[in-house]
Design a protein around this motif. Structure first.
Motif, PDB file in Angstrom:
ATOM      1  N   LEU A  61      38.335  -7.342   0.099  1.00  0.00           N
ATOM      2  CA  LEU A  61      38.383  -5.887   0.014  1.00  0.00           C
ATOM      3  C   LEU A  61      39.831  -5.421   0.025  1.00  0.00           C
ATOM      4  N   GLY A  62      40.221  -4.671  -1.024  1.00  0.00           N
ATOM      5  CA  GLY A  62      41.602  -4.248  -1.150  1.00  0.00           C
ATOM      6  C   GLY A  62      41.914  -2.934  -0.470  1.00  0.00           C
ATOM      7  N   SER A  63      40.989  -1.968  -0.573  1.00  0.00           N
ATOM      8  CA  SER A  63      41.239  -0.656   0.021  1.00  0.00           C
ATOM      9  C   SER A  63      39.955   0.144   0.123  1.00  0.00           C
ATOM     10  N   VAL A  64      40.029   1.192   0.919  1.00  0.00           N
ATOM     11  CA  VAL A  64      38.942   2.161   1.066  1.00  0.00           C
ATOM     12  C   VAL A  64      39.533   3.542   0.854  1.00  0.00           C
ATOM     13  N   THR A  65      38.907   4.343   0.017  1.00  0.00           N
ATOM     14  CA  THR A  65      39.370   5.702  -0.245  1.00  0.00           C
ATOM     15  C   THR A  65      38.354   6.696   0.286  1.00  0.00           C
ATOM     16  N   LEU A  66      38.827   7.678   1.054  1.00  0.00           N
ATOM     17  CA  LEU A  66      37.957   8.722   1.598  1.00  0.00           C
ATOM     18  C   LEU A  66      38.103  10.003   0.782  1.00  0.00           C
ATOM     19  N   TYR A  67      37.046  10.810   0.747  1.00  0.00           N
ATOM     20  CA  TYR A  67      37.032  12.056  -0.018  1.00  0.00           C
ATOM     21  C   TYR A  67      36.646  13.220   0.890  1.00  0.00           C
ATOM     22  N   PRO A  68      37.583  13.643   1.774  1.00  0.00           N
ATOM     23  CA  PRO A  68      37.282  14.719   2.722  1.00  0.00           C
ATOM     24  C   PRO A  68      36.886  16.027   2.048  1.00  0.00           C
ATOM     25  N   ASP A  69      37.425  16.282   0.836  1.00  0.00           N
ATOM     26  CA  ASP A  69      37.099  17.520   0.144  1.00  0.00           C
ATOM     27  C   ASP A  69      35.638  17.589  -0.277  1.00  0.00           C
ATOM     28  N   LYS A  70      34.948  16.450  -0.236  1.00  0.00           N
ATOM     29  CA  LYS A  70      33.539  16.408  -0.612  1.00  0.00           C
ATOM     30  C   LYS A  70      32.607  16.311   0.603  1.00  0.00           C
ATOM     31  N   PHE A  71      33.178  16.297   1.807  1.00  0.00           N
ATOM     32  CA  PHE A  71      32.341  16.216   3.005  1.00  0.00           C
ATOM     33  C   PHE A  71      31.335  17.368   3.016  1.00  0.00           C
ATOM     34  N   PRO A  72      30.077  17.113   3.368  1.00  0.00           N
ATOM     35  CA  PRO A  72      29.058  18.173   3.355  1.00  0.00           C
ATOM     36  C   PRO A  72      29.220  19.186   4.478  1.00  0.00           C
ATOM     37  N   THR A  73      29.984  18.834   5.512  1.00  0.00           N
ATOM     38  CA  THR A  73      30.244  19.729   6.636  1.00  0.00           C
ATOM     39  C   THR A  73      31.498  19.245   7.347  1.00  0.00           C
ATOM     40  N   THR A  74      32.138  20.130   8.087  1.00  0.00           N
ATOM     41  CA  THR A  74      33.250  19.723   8.933  1.00  0.00           C
ATOM     42  C   THR A  74      32.938  20.037  10.399  1.00  0.00           C
ATOM     43  N   GLU A  75      31.682  20.411  10.652  1.00  0.00           N
ATOM     44  CA  GLU A  75      31.286  20.829  11.990  1.00  0.00           C
ATOM     45  C   GLU A  75      30.488  19.768  12.731  1.00  0.00           C
ATOM     46  N   ARG A  76      29.896  18.819  12.005  1.00  0.00           N
ATOM     47  CA  ARG A  76      29.024  17.835  12.632  1.00  0.00           C
ATOM     48  C   ARG A  76      29.600  16.432  12.472  1.00  0.00           C
ATOM     49  N   TYR A  77      29.285  15.575  13.458  1.00  0.00           N
ATOM     50  CA  TYR A  77      29.684  14.174  13.402  1.00  0.00           C
ATOM     51  C   TYR A  77      28.999  13.504  12.214  1.00  0.00           C
ATOM     52  N   PRO A  78      29.697  12.627  11.481  1.00  0.00           N
ATOM     53  CA  PRO A  78      31.066  12.131  11.681  1.00  0.00           C
ATOM     54  C   PRO A  78      32.136  12.939  10.961  1.00  0.00           C
ATOM     55  N   PHE A  79      31.704  13.961  10.217  1.00  0.00           N
ATOM     56  CA  PHE A  79      32.653  14.671   9.341  1.00  0.00           C
ATOM     57  C   PHE A  79      33.570  15.622  10.097  1.00  0.00           C
ATOM     58  N   ASN A  80      33.331  15.784  11.402  1.00  0.00           N
ATOM     59  CA  ASN A  80      34.208  16.644  12.197  1.00  0.00           C
ATOM     60  C   ASN A  80      35.363  15.869  12.837  1.00  0.00           C
TER      61      ASN A  80
END
Length: 244
Positions: free
Chosen positions: A3-22
Motif C-alpha cells: 500500500l503506497g498511500s491513503v487519500t481522504l476526502y473531507p469535503d465529501k464527508f456526510p457530516t462534521t457533527e458525528r463520529y468519525p467525521f467530527n
C-alpha cells in the motif's frame, strides 16, 4: 510494500457533527503515505488511530471480524462509513490481508476451534494448535507467526494489550523479520514504546492535525517511559505524598 498511500476526502464527508467525521485530524488530513513496511499510528485515546485504521481496512476489502452483536442505546449510522470517503493507492496490485484487535480475538479463536472440531487441518494455518489451549498472549503470537508468513497487508489495533513486555519484544522481532522478508506490510495503532522502536519504521502522530510523521524519541510514549525510569524515586515519592 503493498500500500503506497491513503487519500481522504473531507469535503465529501456526510457530516462534521458525528463520529468519525467530527474528528479534527480526519477533517484536516488529505493524504497519508507509506514509505516503510512497518508504520505506526500513535496518539492519545480518541485521537483517531483506530478510526483511520478500520477505514483503511474496509476500503482495502479486508474483513473485520466481529463477535456477537449487542443492543445499543444509541446507534450511530456513520460509525463504519469512513472507508467510503477515502481511497487507497496500491504500489503494484491489491493483496489480501487481515485485521487484528485483541478484544475480538477470543471470539475468533472460539469459532476457529468449532471449525477445527470438524476439520483439524484448519489449525495448521494458525500455528497447528488450538488457540484456546494456550494463554491469551501465547495464542496471539501463535497466530501472528503463522499468518504473517503469508504475503499481505496486516492492520493491527493495539496488539500489545494482551502481551507482556517480553512477548512484545517477540512481536517486535517478528515485525523486523517479516519486514526484511519483503512480503508483508504492517500498519499498527499502538501505545507501546517497545513496538514503536522497530528499526526503520514510520510513525504518524495523531495528536496533531493534519497528520505528520515524527521521530521515535519525540513521541510522548517514549518521553513518559524514559522520564519515569530515570526519575522513578521522585515519581514514587510524589505518589506516596498524594496518598497521605
Amino acid at each position: 510494500m503493498h500500500l503506497g498511500s491513503v487519500t481522504l476526502y473531507p469535503d465529501k464527508f456526510p457530516t462534521t457533527e458525528r463520529y468519525p467525521f467530527n474528528q479534527r485530524v480526519l477533517q484536516e488530513t488529505r493524504q497519508v503515505t507509506f514509505s516503510s513496511p512497518v508504520t505506526f499510528f500513535v496518539g492519545e485515546n480518541g485521537s483517531g488511530k483506530t478510526t483511520l485504521l478500520t477505514g483503511i481496512c474496509r476500503r482495502c476489502g479486508i474483513h473485520i471480524w466481529r463477535g456477537v452483536s449487542r443492543s445499543r442505546v444509541e446507534v450511530n449510522p456513520y460509525e463504519d462509513k469512513l472507508g467510503r470517503y477515502l481511497s487507497v493507492q496500491w504500489i503494484d496490485k491489491p493483496v489480501p490481508g487481515s485485521f487484528f484487535a485483541s478484544d475480538l480475538f477470543r471470539a475468533f479463536a472460539q469459532v476457529l476451534d468449532e471449525m477445527a472440531s470438524d476439520d483439524p487441518g484448519q489449525l495448521r494455518y494458525f500455528g497447528g494448535k488450538s488457540l484456546l489451549t494456550q494463554s491469551h498472549g501465547q495464542s496471539i503470537m501463535s497466530m501472528f507467526r503463522a499468518r504473517y508468513k503469508i504475503r499481505g497487508l496486516y492492520l493491527l489495533d493495539e496488539p500489545e494489550t494482551a502481551l507482556s513486555p517480553k512477548t512484545q519484544l517477540a512481536l517486535l522481532a517478528l515485525l523486523q523479520e517479516m519486514a526484511k522478508a519483503g512480503h508483508a506490510q504492517f500498519i499498527i495503532a499502538t501505545h507501546s514504546p517497545i513496538l514503536m522502536a522497530c528499526p526503520g519504521a514510520e510513525i504518524w502522530n495523531f495528536d496533531e492535525a493534519p497528520l505528520q510523521t515524527m521521530r521515535y524519541e519525540d513521541t510522548e510514549h517514549y518521553k513518559v517511559y524514559r522520564d519515569f525510569m530515570v526519575n522513578m524515586p521522585a515519581y514514587l515519592e510524589g505518589s506516596n505524598a498524594d496518598s497521605e
